[in-house]
Scaffold this active site. Structure first.
Site, PDB file in Angstrom:
ATOM      1  N   SER A 101       0.838  -1.209   0.000  1.00 24.24           N
ATOM      2  CA  SER A 101       0.000   0.000   0.000  1.00 24.24           C
ATOM      3  C   SER A 101       0.865   1.247   0.000  1.00 24.24           C
ATOM      4  CB  SER A 101      -0.885   0.018   1.241  1.00 24.24           C
ATOM      5  OG  SER A 101      -1.586  -1.191   1.381  1.00 24.24           O
TER       6      SER A 101
HETATM    7  N1  SAH Z   1      -0.213  -4.791   4.182  1.00 28.54           N
HETATM    8  C1  SAH Z   1       0.434  -5.282   2.988  1.00 28.54           C
HETATM    9  C2  SAH Z   1      -0.423  -5.040   1.781  1.00 28.54           C
HETATM   10  C3  SAH Z   1      -0.606  -6.297   1.006  1.00 28.54           C
HETATM   11  S1  SAH Z   1      -1.845  -6.262  -0.237  1.00 28.54           S
HETATM   12  C4  SAH Z   1       1.814  -4.688   2.849  1.00 28.54           C
HETATM   13  O1  SAH Z   1       2.213  -3.847   3.664  1.00 28.54           O
HETATM   14  O2  SAH Z   1       2.526  -5.100   1.937  1.00 28.54           O
HETATM   15  C5  SAH Z   1      -3.134  -7.191   0.544  1.00 28.54           C
HETATM   16  C6  SAH Z   1      -2.842  -8.625   0.834  1.00 28.54           C
HETATM   17  O3  SAH Z   1      -4.045  -9.208   1.309  1.00 28.54           O
HETATM   18  C7  SAH Z   1      -2.416  -9.493  -0.350  1.00 28.54           C
HETATM   19  O4  SAH Z   1      -1.153 -10.033  -0.115  1.00 28.54           O
HETATM   20  C8  SAH Z   1      -3.484 -10.577  -0.424  1.00 28.54           C
HETATM   21  O5  SAH Z   1      -2.985 -11.849  -0.786  1.00 28.54           O
HETATM   22  C9  SAH Z   1      -3.999 -10.579   1.001  1.00 28.54           C
HETATM   23  N2  SAH Z   1      -5.327 -11.153   1.203  1.00 28.54           N
HETATM   24  C10 SAH Z   1      -6.446 -11.055   0.443  1.00 28.54           C
HETATM   25  N3  SAH Z   1      -7.462 -11.753   0.998  1.00 28.54           N
HETATM   26  C11 SAH Z   1      -6.963 -12.306   2.142  1.00 28.54           C
HETATM   27  C12 SAH Z   1      -7.515 -13.158   3.161  1.00 28.54           C
HETATM   28  N4  SAH Z   1      -8.778 -13.600   3.127  1.00 28.54           N
HETATM   29  N5  SAH Z   1      -6.720 -13.519   4.174  1.00 28.54           N
HETATM   30  C13 SAH Z   1      -5.431 -13.108   4.260  1.00 28.54           C
HETATM   31  N6  SAH Z   1      -4.851 -12.329   3.324  1.00 28.54           N
HETATM   32  C14 SAH Z   1      -5.613 -11.928   2.281  1.00 28.54           C
END
Ligand code: SAH
Length: 257
Positions: A101
């Site tokens: 993000s």
């Molecule tokens: N906070 C992260 C942002 C990652 S993007 C950072 O700092 O890099 C969001 C993430 O949510 C993705 O990696 C995706 O695979 C994950 N995601 C989506 N649905 C999910 C679920 N049900 N449980 C766990 N992770 C999930």
């Protein structure tokens, strides 16, 4: 020559209780050696300082959030080719179609979390993050919350986050491979729940696993399908929801892959 902002302290495959488990179980991060900054890492403090100034100018006011954003080396969480964009206010690809993000969104959501009633009274206690991704948001939260449980459904990203975070020796971060749509009951109740992925409705478990006085911050699709940032406060009377600005997050999906 520019080097990847890696660490000499990379210690190979995961060890510990949660290593590689398909079920949700936490693995606390430990490093064999302290990290040694190198390459761009040595020069990044000034660039990060400017990022923090921009965050402050754009309305982030909580000093602890600004301090945490100034401390966490975002360039260590992105691929080599993207290092020179690490301190721009932009989301960046982290593999498997997912993104880290943008700093302003991380700061905004973190600041909202700190506004929870119980956090204002006693400091931020246990936090659950849905969507570990590369681990950046978890590293920021680790500086502000007593315990951070962060859950990721994609094994490759769960492992990438572990590699990224291990050298930082954050003993209060627990990485879980699992479906965050179920929350993570073992760490509940949470003072804060933060989601980095947006669904079309709020999983009931998130509300159930929130402490009274706790706060949930998550993107959610509105009636027209556009995502909006949602803040849900749990009070003794129930859940109180506020809808904030439009945001753009990757989709919340179920199951582990
Ligand atoms: N906070 C992260 C942002 C990652 S993007 C950072 O700092 O890099 C969001 C993430 O949510 C993705 O990696 C995706 O695979 C994950 N995601 C989506 N649905 C999910 C679920 N049900 N449980 C766990 N992770 C999930």
């Amino acid at each position: 020559m520019q080097r990847r902002p890696g660490f000499p302290a990379r210690i190979g495959r995961p060890q510990g209780p949660g290593a590689g488990a398909a079920v949700a179980s936490p693995s606390v991060l430990r490093a064999a050696q302290p990290p040694t900054p190198q390459g761009v890492g040595l020069d990044s403090a000034a660039v990060r300082g400017r990022m923090v100034q921009r965050l402050a100018a754009s309305g982030v006011t909580a000093a602890p959030v600004l301090q945490a954003m100034g401390e966490v080396e975002r360039h260590r969480f992105v691929d080599t080719a993207l290092v020179n964009q690490a301190y721009e206010d932009t989301s960046l690809p982290i593999g498997l179609g997912q993104t880290i993000s943008k700093p302003s969104v991380v700061a905004r959501m973190t600041e909202l979390l700190l506004g929870a009633d119980c956090a204002r009274a006693h400091g931020l206690g246990r936090v659950l993050e849905i969507g570990t991704g590369c681990g950046y948001q978890a590293a920021v939260l680790a500086r502000l919350a007593r315990e951070v449980y962060t859950i990721e459904r994609l094994r490759a990203l769960h492992e990438k986050a572990r590699d990224n975070l291990r050298p930082m020796r954050l003993a209060n971060v627990h990485l879980i491979l699992g479906d965050g749509m179920q929350g993570y009951a073992s760490g509940a109740p949470y003072a804060g729940i933060i989601s980095a992925a947006g669904g079309s409705s709020l999983p009931a478990q998130w509300g159930e696993q929130l402490a009274v006085g706790g706060r949930l911050v998550a993107p959610m699709a509105g009636p027209d399908g556009r995502q909006l940032l949602l803040v849900v406060d749990k009070t003794s009377q129930g859940l109180k929801q506020s809808v904030l600005e439009a945001v753009h997050f990757v989709p919340l999906k179920s199951g582990v892959a």
